[in-house]
Write a protein that holds these residues in place. Structure first.
Motif, PDB file in Angstrom:
ATOM      1  N   LYS A 317       0.855  -1.183   0.000  1.00  0.00           N
ATOM      2  CA  LYS A 317       0.000   0.000   0.000  1.00  0.00           C
ATOM      3  C   LYS A 317       0.890   1.232   0.000  1.00  0.00           C
ATOM      4  N   SER A 318       0.475   2.229  -0.725  1.00  0.00           N
ATOM      5  CA  SER A 318       1.156   3.514  -0.657  1.00  0.00           C
ATOM      6  C   SER A 318       0.867   4.145   0.700  1.00  0.00           C
ATOM      7  N   PRO A 319       1.690   5.089   1.157  1.00  0.00           N
ATOM      8  CA  PRO A 319       1.430   5.739   2.454  1.00  0.00           C
ATOM      9  C   PRO A 319       0.034   6.355   2.552  1.00  0.00           C
ATOM     10  N   SER A 320      -0.419   6.962   1.471  1.00  0.00           N
ATOM     11  CA  SER A 320      -1.746   7.602   1.512  1.00  0.00           C
ATOM     12  C   SER A 320      -2.854   6.563   1.638  1.00  0.00           C
ATOM     13  N   ARG A 321      -2.718   5.440   0.911  1.00  0.00           N
ATOM     14  CA  ARG A 321      -3.748   4.397   1.019  1.00  0.00           C
ATOM     15  C   ARG A 321      -3.685   3.742   2.393  1.00  0.00           C
ATOM     16  N   LEU A 322      -2.491   3.536   2.920  1.00  0.00           N
ATOM     17  CA  LEU A 322      -2.364   2.956   4.257  1.00  0.00           C
ATOM     18  C   LEU A 322      -3.024   3.859   5.285  1.00  0.00           C
ATOM     19  N   TYR A 323      -2.870   5.172   5.138  1.00  0.00           N
ATOM     20  CA  TYR A 323      -3.493   6.123   6.057  1.00  0.00           C
ATOM     21  C   TYR A 323      -5.014   6.011   5.992  1.00  0.00           C
ATOM     22  N   ASP A 324      -5.545   5.889   4.781  1.00  0.00           N
ATOM     23  CA  ASP A 324      -6.994   5.789   4.613  1.00  0.00           C
ATOM     24  C   ASP A 324      -7.539   4.458   5.131  1.00  0.00           C
ATOM     25  N   HIS A 370     -11.339  -6.787 -11.523  1.00  0.00           N
ATOM     26  CA  HIS A 370     -12.100  -5.539 -11.581  1.00  0.00           C
ATOM     27  C   HIS A 370     -11.168  -4.369 -11.282  1.00  0.00           C
ATOM     28  N   ASP A 371     -11.484  -3.241 -11.813  1.00  0.00           N
ATOM     29  CA  ASP A 371     -10.723  -2.025 -11.568  1.00  0.00           C
ATOM     30  C   ASP A 371     -11.704  -0.899 -11.274  1.00  0.00           C
ATOM     31  N   ARG A 372     -12.215  -0.927 -10.037  1.00  0.00           N
ATOM     32  CA  ARG A 372     -13.191   0.083  -9.656  1.00  0.00           C
ATOM     33  C   ARG A 372     -13.079   0.302  -8.149  1.00  0.00           C
ATOM     34  N   ALA A 373     -13.589   1.411  -7.667  1.00  0.00           N
ATOM     35  CA  ALA A 373     -13.500   1.763  -6.246  1.00  0.00           C
ATOM     36  C   ALA A 373     -14.830   1.483  -5.566  1.00  0.00           C
ATOM     37  N   ASP A 374     -15.003   0.245  -5.081  1.00  0.00           N
ATOM     38  CA  ASP A 374     -16.261  -0.138  -4.431  1.00  0.00           C
ATOM     39  C   ASP A 374     -16.286   0.234  -2.952  1.00  0.00           C
ATOM     40  N   VAL A 375     -15.152   0.098  -2.266  1.00  0.00           N
ATOM     41  CA  VAL A 375     -15.096   0.329  -0.818  1.00  0.00           C
ATOM     42  C   VAL A 375     -14.884   1.811  -0.557  1.00  0.00           C
ATOM     43  N   PRO A 376     -15.775   2.468   0.197  1.00  0.00           N
ATOM     44  CA  PRO A 376     -15.641   3.906   0.430  1.00  0.00           C
ATOM     45  C   PRO A 376     -14.320   4.248   1.123  1.00  0.00           C
ATOM     46  N   GLU A 377     -13.770   5.386   0.777  1.00  0.00           N
ATOM     47  CA  GLU A 377     -12.524   5.934   1.317  1.00  0.00           C
ATOM     48  C   GLU A 377     -11.297   5.138   0.880  1.00  0.00           C
ATOM     49  N   VAL A 378     -11.346   3.808   1.020  1.00  0.00           N
ATOM     50  CA  VAL A 378     -10.178   2.972   0.754  1.00  0.00           C
ATOM     51  C   VAL A 378      -9.997   2.739  -0.739  1.00  0.00           C
ATOM     52  N   GLY A 379     -11.098   2.568  -1.469  1.00  0.00           N
ATOM     53  CA  GLY A 379     -11.031   2.423  -2.913  1.00  0.00           C
ATOM     54  C   GLY A 379     -10.798   1.025  -3.415  1.00  0.00           C
ATOM     55  N   TYR A 380     -10.891  -0.009  -2.553  1.00  0.00           N
ATOM     56  CA  TYR A 380     -10.734  -1.382  -3.028  1.00  0.00           C
ATOM     57  C   TYR A 380     -11.911  -1.746  -3.944  1.00  0.00           C
ATOM     58  N   SER A 381     -11.646  -2.607  -4.908  1.00  0.00           N
ATOM     59  CA  SER A 381     -12.726  -3.210  -5.690  1.00  0.00           C
ATOM     60  C   SER A 381     -13.224  -4.440  -4.947  1.00  0.00           C
ATOM     61  N   VAL A 382     -14.447  -4.845  -5.236  1.00  0.00           N
ATOM     62  CA  VAL A 382     -15.021  -6.062  -4.669  1.00  0.00           C
ATOM     63  C   VAL A 382     -15.621  -6.870  -5.810  1.00  0.00           C
ATOM     64  N   CYS A 383     -15.168  -8.102  -5.954  1.00  0.00           N
ATOM     65  CA  CYS A 383     -15.585  -8.950  -7.065  1.00  0.00           C
ATOM     66  C   CYS A 383     -17.069  -9.301  -6.969  1.00  0.00           C
ATOM     67  N   ASP A 384     -17.692  -9.559  -8.110  1.00  0.00           N
ATOM     68  CA  ASP A 384     -19.108  -9.905  -8.145  1.00  0.00           C
ATOM     69  C   ASP A 384     -19.368 -11.381  -7.848  1.00  0.00           C
ATOM     70  N   ARG A 385     -18.361 -12.235  -7.965  1.00  0.00           N
ATOM     71  CA  ARG A 385     -18.589 -13.665  -7.738  1.00  0.00           C
ATOM     72  C   ARG A 385     -18.890 -13.918  -6.258  1.00  0.00           C
ATOM     73  N   SER A 386     -19.677 -14.949  -6.001  1.00  0.00           N
ATOM     74  CA  SER A 386     -20.121 -15.259  -4.644  1.00  0.00           C
ATOM     75  C   SER A 386     -18.928 -15.494  -3.732  1.00  0.00           C
ATOM     76  N   GLY A 387     -18.868 -14.739  -2.628  1.00  0.00           N
ATOM     77  CA  GLY A 387     -17.721 -14.791  -1.738  1.00  0.00           C
ATOM     78  C   GLY A 387     -17.774 -15.951  -0.761  1.00  0.00           C
ATOM     79  N   PHE A 388     -16.587 -16.433  -0.408  1.00  0.00           N
ATOM     80  CA  PHE A 388     -16.446 -17.525   0.553  1.00  0.00           C
ATOM     81  C   PHE A 388     -16.979 -17.122   1.924  1.00  0.00           C
ATOM     82  N   LEU A 389     -16.534 -15.981   2.437  1.00  0.00           N
ATOM     83  CA  LEU A 389     -16.919 -15.586   3.788  1.00  0.00           C
ATOM     84  C   LEU A 389     -18.414 -15.295   3.909  1.00  0.00           C
ATOM     85  N   PRO A 390     -19.061 -14.614   2.949  1.00  0.00           N
ATOM     86  CA  PRO A 390     -20.515 -14.458   3.038  1.00  0.00           C
ATOM     87  C   PRO A 390     -21.248 -15.799   3.070  1.00  0.00           C
TER      88      PRO A 390
END
Length: 709
Positions: A317-324, A370-390
């Motif tokens: 992570k870059s310093p700015s992303r780590l801060y967020d 995916h290359d999109r900012a799904d998670v607010p503030e942090v900007g991570y993408s979240v895949c559409d395929r059914s997740g293991f943890l859910p």
């Protein structure tokens, strides 16, 4: 299946019949572990040919982590005995890998599974019993264990009388007539103590019982599965007592079972069904261990092997992303003071619900497709395929929601208590599902998931606050998943409508936990601002709710805790701090006359380090000195219980252990505890410790002047 016992290549498993009977079966069992590598595994397979622990090897295709889209070629190694698994794994890492191969060449899977859990997974046996289990409770004071007597032995809550031999006979008669399936013990050491032959060697069955001993199992003897040990977790020391196994019955050691303390047998059996882990192994498991077992079942169903050691590093992570990203949940600092007409709102299982609603999982967060900012503030993408943890959490969330509906509909107090204990067991698992994502050793954890969940939670809290304020409500305090609100104007929008809007907007139910006649948020003791986790309030139904204050702390003497509850009630009746202090004055007078039973003044302190490491002359160190004088062993993670006799005396005369049954106490020391407890109640309305002390002295002086006149 009730329980399973392993002896070499053989497993003996006990079953309970719907009609009440019990039967036992034996069969051969040979566990399989897996090895993966980026290099050719043929040389390892050849090297294992002459290993006496190995029965056979075969190449299979499995996914080795959640990110894999396709299975890969791995080496399956079938071993002779369940006891061979760990020695074999260490041999692969320390012998076959060492030398020409760099560290990490061989990655092992399905290694650290407990024997019963492994057996159920391999054979498809369900460990959930097919009928209600018969239970017997046994308790013995620690002092009697140390002194090797049966003084104070209780059977299902009833104290057994007579000689020790007569008590053993009574116990034998009970076991024969009731034939319990589960024994709930005050301490596991009761097993060798009642057998009368000393402790068995770890890992070795002892089929002999003393001439006057009692066999607690459905067959002779017992086995010590693991010796007592001290462990450290998150900077805190813990103590794990020795674990024992007896033929044909489940042993639940109350001193070593978090789940028994937080749930009931029914709640534990719910977790047996969900995790596939037998009741005996579940009884001593941690919350994280049970969650991991549930995850393992889901992983294997998906064709994913279970890693022995976690090796997925944190992403760069870059310093700015780590801060967020490296931030916790959002907290609204409480408004210090007394507030009336307060409503508490809670998001239902907020963090696990975020995982399900937003598909947060180790393989979906910041995915490579995916290359999109799904998670607010942090900007991570979240895949559409059914997740293991859910998928892991979905049945747990649904089951807990159903239990809560049943609780709301039930009117029988016993049924409500039973349902709440089952719901409580699931609550702890759901809580751990979030924390384990940030745990360095979690097999299916990932720090980016932890960061994403916190980011969603902060956004949800802000959305809720904005909607509430737009509807004419003021947020007094908010922490984790709870908000306390009060009307900001005379005609606020109906809270039901706002709650429904917020729930629909964020996709997670916001529930009304209750209305308070009043809530008092106290200030921090040594810093400006309100205390985040301490408050006192009175619900509309008349129940007092206390959080974080002395009455809720395990270390507080019962006398102080009960008197603090009285002060809360007095404050509620009068809303007058001076009236509360007047009541406190009478309590202090009783204390100073010596009219309080010292048994009500016992302090309980949990040891954070070894007794030898205590260098300062504290009360805890004084209590440990007395333990040594009385030949009482204490380890980090255990508790010591004592009464302060003379706080100014030299060690160890400062205190007496509770088991010494002291007949006196240091009145001024306990008076200081009462004053501190009073300040916790009154500081929200401006009466801190100094002001309370000053009022009490002035009141006493005024009374003395009147007497002298």
């Amino acid at each position: 299946m009730l329980t399973a016992e392993f002896d070499g290549q053989t497993v003996r498993h006990w079953h309970v019949d719907p009609g009440g009977g019990v039967h036992v079966e034996r069969e051969q069992f040979h566990p399989t572990v897996y090895v993966a590598s980026d290099r050719d595994l043929g040389s390892l397979a050849d090297a294992l040919t002459g290993d006496p622990k190995v029965r056979e090897t075969a190449f299979e295709r499995w996914r080795t982590n959640l990110h894999d889209r396709e299975p890969q070629r791995v080496l399956g190694v079938t071993l002779d005995r369940a006891a061979d698994v760990r020695p074999f794994a260490r041999e692969v890492k320390h012998t076959h890998e060492r030398g020409d191969h760099p560290p990490g060449t061989y990655r092992l899977y399905n290694v650290d599974l407990t024997p019963g859990f492994r057996y159920c997974l391999a054979t498809g046996r369900e460990p959930t019993p097919s009928r209600s289990l018969r239970t017997t409770r046994l308790s013995l004071p620690e002092r009697s264990l140390v002194d090797e007597t049966l003084e104070g032995l209780r059977l299902d809550g009833e104290r057994l009388d007579g000689t020790d031999q007569r008590k053993r006979e009574s116990l034998r008669e009970h076991l024969a007539s009731h034939d319990p399936d589960v024994l709930v013990l005050s301490a596991g050491e009761l097993v060798p103590h009642l057998a009368g032959d000393g402790t068995a060697n770890v890992g070795a069955a002892d089929d002999t019982t003393g001439a006057n001993g009692v066999d607690l199992g459905r067959g002779p003897g017992y086995e010590c599965l693991a010796g007592a040990n001290v462990y450290h977790s998150y900077g805190q020391a813990g103590y794990s007592p020795a674990r024992y196994d007896i033929p044909g019955r489940v042993l639940i050691d109350r001193s070593n079972s978090f789940l028994w303390g937080e749930s009931s047998l029914d709640g534990m059996l719910d977790l047996v069904e969900l995790s596939g882990r037998p009741l005996q192994e579940l009884s001593w498991a941690s919350i994280g261990t049970v969650l991991t077992a549930i995850e393992i079942r889901e992983a294997l169903d998906r064709g994913v092997l279970v890693p022995w050691n976690k090796w997925e590093p944190e992403a760069f992570k870059s310093p700015s992303r780590l801060y967020d990203a490296d931030r916790g949940g959002f907290i609204f600092a409480p408004e210090v003071g007394l507030h009336e007409d307060v409503h508490e709102l809670d998001f239902a299982s907020l963090y696990p619900s975020i995982i399900r609603e937003y598909n947060v999982s180790p393989e979906t967060v910041d995915c490579d497709c995916h290359d999109r900012a799904d998670v607010p503030e942090v900007g991570y993408s979240v895949c559409d395929r059914s997740g293991f943890l859910p998928d892991v959490l979905d049945p747990l969330l649904d089951r807990r929601a159903e239990l809560k509906r049943q609780i709301d509909a039930a009117d029988d107090p016993e049924r409500v208590a039973a349902l709440e204990s089952r719901s409580g067991a699931l609550k702890w698992i759901l809580v751990a599902s979030f924390g384990y994502q940030g745990y360095r050793n979690a097999k299916f954890g990932r720090i980016e998931c932890h960061e994403a969940i916190n980011a969603y939670a902060r956004e949800i809290a802000l959305q809720a606050k904005q909607r509430l304020e737009a509807g004419g409500w003021r947020v007094l305090h908010g922490i984790v998943d709870s908000l306390w609100v009060t009307p900001a104007r005379s005609d606020p929008e109906p809270l039901e409508r706002i709650v429904a809007d917020i729930s629909a907007s964020v996709g997670i139910d916001l529930e009304r936990d209750g209305r308070y006649e009043w809530v008092a948020f106290p200030p921090k003791r040594d810093a400006p601002g309100g205390a985040l986790t301490r408050y006192v309030g009175k619900r509309a139904d008349g129940e007092y709710k206390l959080r974080g204050i002395e009455a809720r702390q395990r270390s507080t003497p019962p006398f102080v805790a009960e008197r603090q509850r009285e002060l809360v009630q007095r404050f509620d009746e009068t809303r007058d701090p001076s009236a509360v202090c007047d009541h406190l004055q009478g309590t202090l007078a009783t204390l100073r006359r010596g009219d309080v039973d010292p048994e009500e003044l016992v302090l309980t302190t949990r040891l954070s380090k070894s007794p030898a490491a205590y260098q300062q002359a504290t009360r805890t160190e004084a209590a440990l000195r007395r333990c040594r004088q009385l030949d009482r062993t204490r380890h980090p993670g255990q508790s010591v219980r004592y009464v302060v006799i003379d706080d100014s005396a030299r060690q160890p005369e400062r205190v007496r252990l509770a088991e010494e049954e002291p007949d006196s106490y240091d009145t001024e020391f306990y008076a200081s505890l009462l004053l501190r407890a009073a300040a916790s109640v009154l500081s929200a309305v401006g009466w801190d410790l100094d002001r309370i002390d000053r009022y009490l002295r002035e009141t006493v002086d005024a009374c003395l002047d009147a007497f002298g006149g």
